[in-house]
Design a protein around this motif. Structure first.
Motif, PDB file in Angstrom:
ATOM      1  N   SER A   5       0.828  -1.197   0.000  1.00 49.84           N
ATOM      2  CA  SER A   5       0.000   0.000   0.000  1.00 49.84           C
ATOM      3  C   SER A   5       0.872   1.261   0.000  1.00 49.84           C
ATOM      4  N   VAL A   6       1.895   1.275   0.837  1.00 50.69           N
ATOM      5  CA  VAL A   6       2.812   2.423   0.890  1.00 50.69           C
ATOM      6  C   VAL A   6       3.467   2.639  -0.480  1.00 50.69           C
ATOM      7  N   ALA A  10       3.090   5.846  -2.927  1.00 51.17           N
ATOM      8  CA  ALA A  10       4.275   6.603  -3.347  1.00 51.17           C
ATOM      9  C   ALA A  10       4.260   6.816  -4.866  1.00 51.17           C
ATOM     10  N   LEU A  48      -4.935  -1.114   1.633  1.00 51.86           N
ATOM     11  CA  LEU A  48      -4.893  -0.555   2.981  1.00 51.86           C
ATOM     12  C   LEU A  48      -6.160  -0.900   3.757  1.00 51.86           C
ATOM     13  N   PHE A 106      -0.652   9.705   3.737  1.00 59.14           N
ATOM     14  CA  PHE A 106       0.534   8.933   3.376  1.00 59.14           C
ATOM     15  C   PHE A 106       1.574   8.967   4.495  1.00 59.14           C
ATOM     16  N   LEU A 109       0.366   6.908   7.366  1.00 58.24           N
ATOM     17  CA  LEU A 109       0.511   5.487   7.043  1.00 58.24           C
ATOM     18  C   LEU A 109       1.958   5.047   7.196  1.00 58.24           C
ATOM     19  N   CYS A 110       2.888   5.850   6.687  1.00 61.81           N
ATOM     20  CA  CYS A 110       4.312   5.513   6.827  1.00 61.81           C
ATOM     21  C   CYS A 110       4.704   5.413   8.299  1.00 61.81           C
ATOM     22  N   VAL A 113       3.355   2.172   9.689  1.00 67.90           N
ATOM     23  CA  VAL A 113       3.999   0.974   9.148  1.00 67.90           C
ATOM     24  C   VAL A 113       5.450   0.865   9.597  1.00 67.90           C
TER      25      VAL A 113
END
Length: 119
Positions: A5-6, A10, A48, A106, A109-110, A113
């Motif tokens: 997903s990341v 990106a 995600l 984003f 999320l980073c 994760v």
């Protein structure tokens, strides 16, 4: 699974930078770039949402917040596509709000994760 997903977000961001540069100049972005951006972002969002809500493994709170932010960004993307379909350049404030929501999602999320889990 969240790593995929990341990576997809990106890739969507790379196309998004190009798209917003066109919108801020008052030009209609080309369809291929808009479609690639949307495809990468939508696929990343589906992965995600699946990983966060359907795998049975509790997701970190940051991942859940990121999912909410990215769903909001997707709604903004749908609004901008409606302008694109009419042959109009999306309004700059809508494009900026969409981009800010996507970047916030984003980065969140980073963090969810890649940040080490609190012990």
């Amino acid at each position: 699974m969240l790593i995929y997903s990341v990576a997809l977000f990106a890739l969507a961001a790379v196309f998004g930078l190009y798209l917003i540069s066109r919108v801020l100049k008052g030009a209609l972005p080309p369809w291929p770039a808009a479609l690639a951006h949307g495809a990468f972002a939508a696929t990343g969002l589906v992965i995600l949402l699946y990983a966060a809500f359907l795998t049975g493994t509790p997701a970190p709170m940051a991942v859940l917040i990121a999912a909410g932010l990215l769903v909001l960004a997707a709604l903004g993307g749908f609004l901008m596509i409606s302008f694109h379909l009419r042959g109009q350049v999306p309004p700059k404030p809508v494009a900026v709000i969409h981009a800010l929501a996507a970047v916030a999602g984003f980065l969140t999320l980073c963090f969810g994760v890649f940040a080490p889990a609190a012990s």
